[in-house]
Scaffold this motif. Structure first.
Motif, PDB file in Angstrom:
ATOM      1  N   ARG A  99      39.187  19.849  39.536  1.00 61.20           N
ATOM      2  CA  ARG A  99      39.129  21.199  40.584  1.00 61.20           C
ATOM      3  C   ARG A  99      39.679  22.705  39.833  1.00 61.20           C
ATOM      4  O   ARG A  99      39.094  23.398  39.937  1.00 61.20           O
ATOM      5  CB  ARG A  99      40.430  20.987  41.294  1.00 61.20           C
ATOM      6  N   GLU A 100      40.358  21.843  38.428  1.00 66.31           N
ATOM      7  CA  GLU A 100      41.045  23.639  38.328  1.00 66.31           C
ATOM      8  C   GLU A 100      39.952  23.836  37.480  1.00 66.31           C
ATOM      9  O   GLU A 100      39.840  25.108  36.981  1.00 66.31           O
ATOM     10  CB  GLU A 100      42.268  22.682  36.633  1.00 66.31           C
ATOM     11  N   LEU A 101      38.138  23.382  36.884  1.00 67.55           N
ATOM     12  CA  LEU A 101      37.434  24.142  36.009  1.00 67.55           C
ATOM     13  C   LEU A 101      36.620  24.918  37.501  1.00 67.55           C
ATOM     14  O   LEU A 101      36.254  25.862  36.838  1.00 67.55           O
ATOM     15  CB  LEU A 101      36.617  22.780  35.565  1.00 67.55           C
ATOM     16  N   ALA A 102      36.324  24.366  38.618  1.00 67.59           N
ATOM     17  CA  ALA A 102      36.104  25.173  39.850  1.00 67.59           C
ATOM     18  C   ALA A 102      36.715  26.380  39.866  1.00 67.59           C
ATOM     19  O   ALA A 102      36.252  27.462  39.915  1.00 67.59           O
ATOM     20  CB  ALA A 102      36.138  24.262  40.766  1.00 67.59           C
ATOM     21  N   TYR A 103      38.139  26.968  39.749  1.00 71.05           N
ATOM     22  CA  TYR A 103      39.040  27.967  40.359  1.00 71.05           C
ATOM     23  C   TYR A 103      38.832  28.711  38.457  1.00 71.05           C
ATOM     24  O   TYR A 103      38.845  29.665  39.262  1.00 71.05           O
ATOM     25  CB  TYR A 103      39.946  27.277  39.996  1.00 71.05           C
ATOM     26  N   GLN A 104      38.580  27.793  37.534  1.00 67.37           N
ATOM     27  CA  GLN A 104      38.526  29.126  36.360  1.00 67.37           C
ATOM     28  C   GLN A 104      37.059  29.575  36.440  1.00 67.37           C
ATOM     29  O   GLN A 104      37.385  30.860  35.688  1.00 67.37           O
ATOM     30  CB  GLN A 104      38.914  27.969  35.217  1.00 67.37           C
ATOM     31  N   ILE A 105      36.040  28.233  36.839  1.00 69.57           N
ATOM     32  CA  ILE A 105      34.958  29.588  36.849  1.00 69.57           C
ATOM     33  C   ILE A 105      34.956  30.387  37.787  1.00 69.57           C
ATOM     34  O   ILE A 105      34.157  31.651  37.808  1.00 69.57           O
ATOM     35  CB  ILE A 105      34.123  28.207  37.122  1.00 69.57           C
ATOM     36  N   SER A 106      35.516  30.617  39.182  1.00 72.15           N
ATOM     37  CA  SER A 106      35.169  31.474  40.015  1.00 72.15           C
ATOM     38  C   SER A 106      35.818  32.346  39.488  1.00 72.15           C
ATOM     39  O   SER A 106      35.181  34.134  40.282  1.00 72.15           O
ATOM     40  CB  SER A 106      36.012  31.059  41.401  1.00 72.15           C
ATOM     41  N   GLU A 107      37.207  32.676  38.709  1.00 73.67           N
ATOM     42  CA  GLU A 107      38.053  33.670  37.959  1.00 73.67           C
ATOM     43  C   GLU A 107      37.278  34.528  36.884  1.00 73.67           C
ATOM     44  O   GLU A 107      36.920  35.259  37.667  1.00 73.67           O
ATOM     45  CB  GLU A 107      39.398  33.298  37.495  1.00 73.67           C
ATOM     46  N   GLN A 108      36.117  33.676  36.755  1.00 65.77           N
ATOM     47  CA  GLN A 108      35.440  34.541  35.435  1.00 65.77           C
ATOM     48  C   GLN A 108      34.323  34.805  36.660  1.00 65.77           C
ATOM     49  O   GLN A 108      33.531  36.231  35.966  1.00 65.77           O
ATOM     50  CB  GLN A 108      34.815  33.532  34.811  1.00 65.77           C
ATOM     51  N   PHE A 109      33.325  33.969  37.580  1.00 62.48           N
ATOM     52  CA  PHE A 109      32.495  34.628  38.006  1.00 62.48           C
ATOM     53  C   PHE A 109      33.472  36.421  38.837  1.00 62.48           C
ATOM     54  O   PHE A 109      32.136  37.239  38.378  1.00 62.48           O
ATOM     55  CB  PHE A 109      31.585  34.383  39.092  1.00 62.48           C
ATOM     56  N   GLU A 110      34.401  36.106  39.176  1.00 64.46           N
ATOM     57  CA  GLU A 110      34.741  37.498  40.193  1.00 64.46           C
ATOM     58  C   GLU A 110      35.437  38.684  38.748  1.00 64.46           C
ATOM     59  O   GLU A 110      35.296  39.769  39.594  1.00 64.46           O
ATOM     60  CB  GLU A 110      35.647  37.293  40.406  1.00 64.46           C
ATOM     61  N   ALA A 111      36.138  38.242  38.098  1.00 65.29           N
ATOM     62  CA  ALA A 111      35.676  39.163  36.329  1.00 65.29           C
ATOM     63  C   ALA A 111      34.641  39.463  35.932  1.00 65.29           C
ATOM     64  O   ALA A 111      34.589  41.259  35.436  1.00 65.29           O
ATOM     65  CB  ALA A 111      36.685  38.721  35.354  1.00 65.29           C
ATOM     66  N   LEU A 112      33.344  39.005  36.217  1.00 67.19           N
ATOM     67  CA  LEU A 112      32.641  39.570  34.996  1.00 67.19           C
ATOM     68  C   LEU A 112      31.245  40.240  36.499  1.00 67.19           C
ATOM     69  O   LEU A 112      31.278  41.065  36.089  1.00 67.19           O
ATOM     70  CB  LEU A 112      31.772  38.794  35.225  1.00 67.19           C
ATOM     71  N   GLY A 113      31.950  39.640  37.584  1.00 62.60           N
ATOM     72  CA  GLY A 113      30.846  40.692  39.359  1.00 62.60           C
ATOM     73  C   GLY A 113      31.590  41.878  39.821  1.00 62.60           C
ATOM     74  O   GLY A 113      31.614  42.359  40.570  1.00 62.60           O
ATOM     75  N   SER A 114      33.666  41.559  38.653  1.00 59.43           N
ATOM     76  CA  SER A 114      34.095  42.937  39.237  1.00 59.43           C
ATOM     77  C   SER A 114      33.146  44.263  39.682  1.00 59.43           C
ATOM     78  O   SER A 114      33.798  44.893  41.058  1.00 59.43           O
ATOM     79  CB  SER A 114      35.114  43.506  38.593  1.00 59.43           C
ATOM     80  N   ALA A 115      32.195  44.925  39.199  1.00 59.06           N
ATOM     81  CA  ALA A 115      31.539  46.162  39.659  1.00 59.06           C
ATOM     82  C   ALA A 115      30.587  46.207  41.162  1.00 59.06           C
ATOM     83  O   ALA A 115      30.609  47.320  40.338  1.00 59.06           O
ATOM     84  CB  ALA A 115      31.439  46.731  37.731  1.00 59.06           C
ATOM     85  N   MET A 116      30.035  44.634  41.085  1.00 61.01           N
ATOM     86  CA  MET A 116      29.492  44.227  42.206  1.00 61.01           C
ATOM     87  C   MET A 116      30.131  43.852  43.249  1.00 61.01           C
ATOM     88  O   MET A 116      29.153  43.833  44.099  1.00 61.01           O
ATOM     89  CB  MET A 116      28.250  43.598  41.545  1.00 61.01           C
ATOM     90  N   GLY A 117      31.571  43.880  42.661  1.00 60.65           N
ATOM     91  CA  GLY A 117      31.501  42.915  44.612  1.00 60.65           C
ATOM     92  C   GLY A 117      31.336  41.422  44.817  1.00 60.65           C
ATOM     93  O   GLY A 117      31.644  41.804  45.811  1.00 60.65           O
TER      94      GLY A 117
END
Length: 458
Positions: A99-117
Motif C-alpha cells: 500500500r505504501e509503495l502505491a501511494y509513493q508511486i501516485s505522488e511521483q506521477f502527480e509531481a512529474l505530471g504537475s504541469a499537465m494536470g
C-alpha cells in the motif's frame, strides 16, 4: 514468441559516446522537463538512460534494476509523455505489492505530471471502498493499486473497467508473483485489452517473472542495469556479535550511541516490531512502528512522522524494505538477520541512496553466523565489526529489562482492549489525550533518565 531483446548496459551495441546524457536529449517534452527540474532530477539514472529511449518508441519493457535506481520515473515519464499526446480518460494502471509503495508511486506521477494536470486514484486494501469508488468515477488518468483491491473494484464497482487501458505496469514484479497475489494478477490480466503497452519492473529475473513476461508482454526489450545482487559503494556495512540473551541490551546501546541519526530498524515479525518500538519509547527514544497489523491510516501516519523528522526511529518489518523512497535515512539496523540475502540488500538499500553515504549494522547472535556468511557471499563484501563498550552495555541491562517488562504489560493491555488511554476516557480523566501525546511525554521524560544513567557510569 521470440525472447526479449537485451538492452543491458553490459550488452549494448551502441557506442557509449552516442548515448543521450540528459533528459532533454532523451526527447522528453517541456512540461516533463519543467517538472523534473522542480524535483531536482538533474541527471537520468542508468535504468532511465537505458529504458526511456525504447519506452518512448512504444516498446514493451522488462526492467531489471536494484532498489533506489529510479525505476518509478523510468516507467512514469513515457506514460505521461504519451498521455500528453492522447489526453483520454483512464490511461494507465500500475500494480504494486504494498500500500505504501502505491501511494509513493501516485505522488511521483502527480509531481512529474504537475504541469499537465494529471489525475491519479489509489485503490488499496485497508481503506474505504465507497471513497475509492467516488475517486474512480471522476475518471482519473492513472490508477495505482494493489492487486486484490483492484480486482474487488473490477468485480463490484458499477461502471468501472479497464477496457480502454493503454498502459499496464507491474512494479516489484518478483513480489507481485507471490502466492498471495498470483490469483488476482491472473484474473486482472484477463480483463485487460490485448492492445496495450506493458512495463514489467523487478529487482530480479525469477522464473515466475519470466513466465509472466511470456504471458503478458509482446516482443519486449530487456533492460538490465544490475546483473547480480549488490550493495552500493557508499554503504558502510557493520556487524555486532553478541550472545542472544543480551540482544536487547546491545540494541538499546546501539540506538543510544547513534542518537540524533535517522534510523530504520528491521525485525522479522510484526509482534517484535511493535514490542521494540514500545521499549524504545519507554526509554525515551522517538520511535514509531510500521507493520502489517496496523491500519492503513496508522501506517501512513508512522511514515509521515518519520519522514518529517518528528520521529527519528522507524521500527519496521519487511513491509518497509522495498520501494519506499525515504531520502534521508542515516542508518539501517538489522535487529534480526534476514533469512534471504536479497531481503538484506533491499533493507540496507533504504540508506546510502542517490550517491549519499550511509551505514548498516546487523546484530548477530550465535544462531545467525551462517546467515551472515551467506549474505557476504552474495554481496561479495565482508561486514566490518562495529566497536562497542562492554561496560556501557552492562550498565544498561537493568534499565532495558525494566523497559521490556513495561512493554509486555502494554502489549497485553492492548490485546485485552484495556489500554491506559481507554481507561482514562472511561474515568473522565486525561482530557482526551491520545497516543501521540503520551509518546511525546515519554520522549520528554525518558531521555534525561538515559543521560543520568550515562553520567553515573562515568
Amino acid at each position: 514468441m521470440p525472447g526479449p531483446e537485451d538492452a543491458s548496459t553490459s550488452g549494448s551495441s551502441l557506442p557509449e559516446p552516442t548515448k543521450p546524457k540528459t533528459f532533454k536529449e532523451l526527447g522528453l517534452i517541456d512540461p516533463l522537463l519543467e517538472a523534473l527540474n522542480q524535483m531536482n532530477f538533474t541527471k537520468p539514472t542508468d535504468i532511465q538512460l537505458d529504458a526511456l529511449p525504447h519506452a518512448l518508441e512504444g516498446r514493451d519493457i522488462i526492467g531489471i534494476a536494484s532498489t533506489g535506481s529510479g525505476k518509478t520515473a523510468a516507467f512514469a515519464l513515457p506514460i505521461l509523455q504519451k498521455l500528453w499526446d492522447e489526453p483520454k480518460g483512464l490511461f494507465a494502471c500500475v500494480l504494486a505489492p504494498t500500500r505504501e509503495l502505491a501511494y509513493q508511486i501516485s505522488e511521483q506521477f502527480e509531481a512529474l505530471g504537475s504541469a499537465m494536470g494529471v489525475r491519479c486514484a489509489v485503490v488499496i486494501g485497508g481503506m474505504d471502498m465507497p471513497t475509492q469508488q467516488i475517486a474512480l468515477a471522476k475518471r482519473p488518468h492513472i490508477i495505482i493499486g494493489t492487486p486484490g483491491r483492484l480486482l474487488d473494484h473490477l468485480e463490484t464497482t458499477k461502471g468501472f473497467n479497464l477496457r480502454t487501458l493503454k498502459f499496464l505496469v507491474l512494479d516489484e514484479a518478483d513480489r507481485l508473483l507471490n502466492l498471495e497475489f498470483s490469483e488476482a494478477i491472473d484474473k486482472i490480466l484477463k480483463l485487460l485489452p490485448k492492445e496495450r503497452t506493458t512495463y514489467l519492473y523487478s529487482a530480479t529475473m525469477t522464473t515466475k517473472v519470466a513466465k509472466l513476461q511470456r504471458a503478458s508482454l509482446t516482443n519486449p526489450i530487456k533492460v538490465e542495469v544490475a546483473s547480480k545482487y549488490q550493495t552500493v559503494a557508499t554503504l558502510l556495512q557493520y556487524y555486532i556479535l553478541m550472545p542472544f540473551i543480551e540482544k536487547q541490551a546491545y540494541f538499546v546501546y546501539l540506538i543510544h550511541s547513534l542518537a540524533g541519526n535517522s534510523i530504520i530498524v528491521f525485525t522479522r515479525t510484526k509482534a517484535e516490531a511493535q514490542f521494540l518500538s514500545i521499549i524504545l519509547r519507554v526509554l525515551g527514544f522517538a520511535a514509531v512502528p510500521i507493520h502489517g497489523d496496523m491500519s492503513q491510516s496508522q501506517r501512513l501516519g508512522a511514515l509521515s512522522k518519520f519522514k518529517s523528522g518528528s520521529r527519528k526511529i522507524l521500527v519496521a518489518t519487511d513491509v518497509a524494505s522495498r520501494g519506499l523512497d525515504i531520502p534521508s535515512v542515516d542508518v539501517v539496523i538489522n535487529y534480526d538477520v534476514p533469512q534471504h540475502s536479497k531481503d538484506y540488500i533491499h533493507r540496507v538499500g533504504r540508506t546510502a541512496r542517490a550517491g549519499r553515504a550511509g551505514k548498516s549494522i546487523t546484530l548477530v547472535t550465535q544462531y545467525d553466523v551462517e546467515l551472515v556468511q551467506r549474505i557476504e557471499d552474495v554481496t561479495g563484501k565482508k561486514m566490518v565489526e562495529y566497536e562497542t563498550e562492554a561496560e556501557d552495555i552492562a550498565a544498561l541491562k537493568e534499565r532495558v529489562e525494566e523497559a521490556a517488562r513495561a512493554a509486555k504489560f502494554e502489549v497485553k493491555d492492548a490485546e485485552n482492549g484495556k489500554g491506559r488511554g481507554n481507561k482514562r476516557k472511561r474515568d473522565g480523566g486525561g482530557g482526551g489525550r491520545d497516543e501521540r501525546d503520551r509518546d511525546d511525554d515519554i520522549v520528554q521524560a525518558g531521555m534525561p533518565l538515559m543521560r543520568k544513567k550515562s553520567k553515573q557510569r562515568r
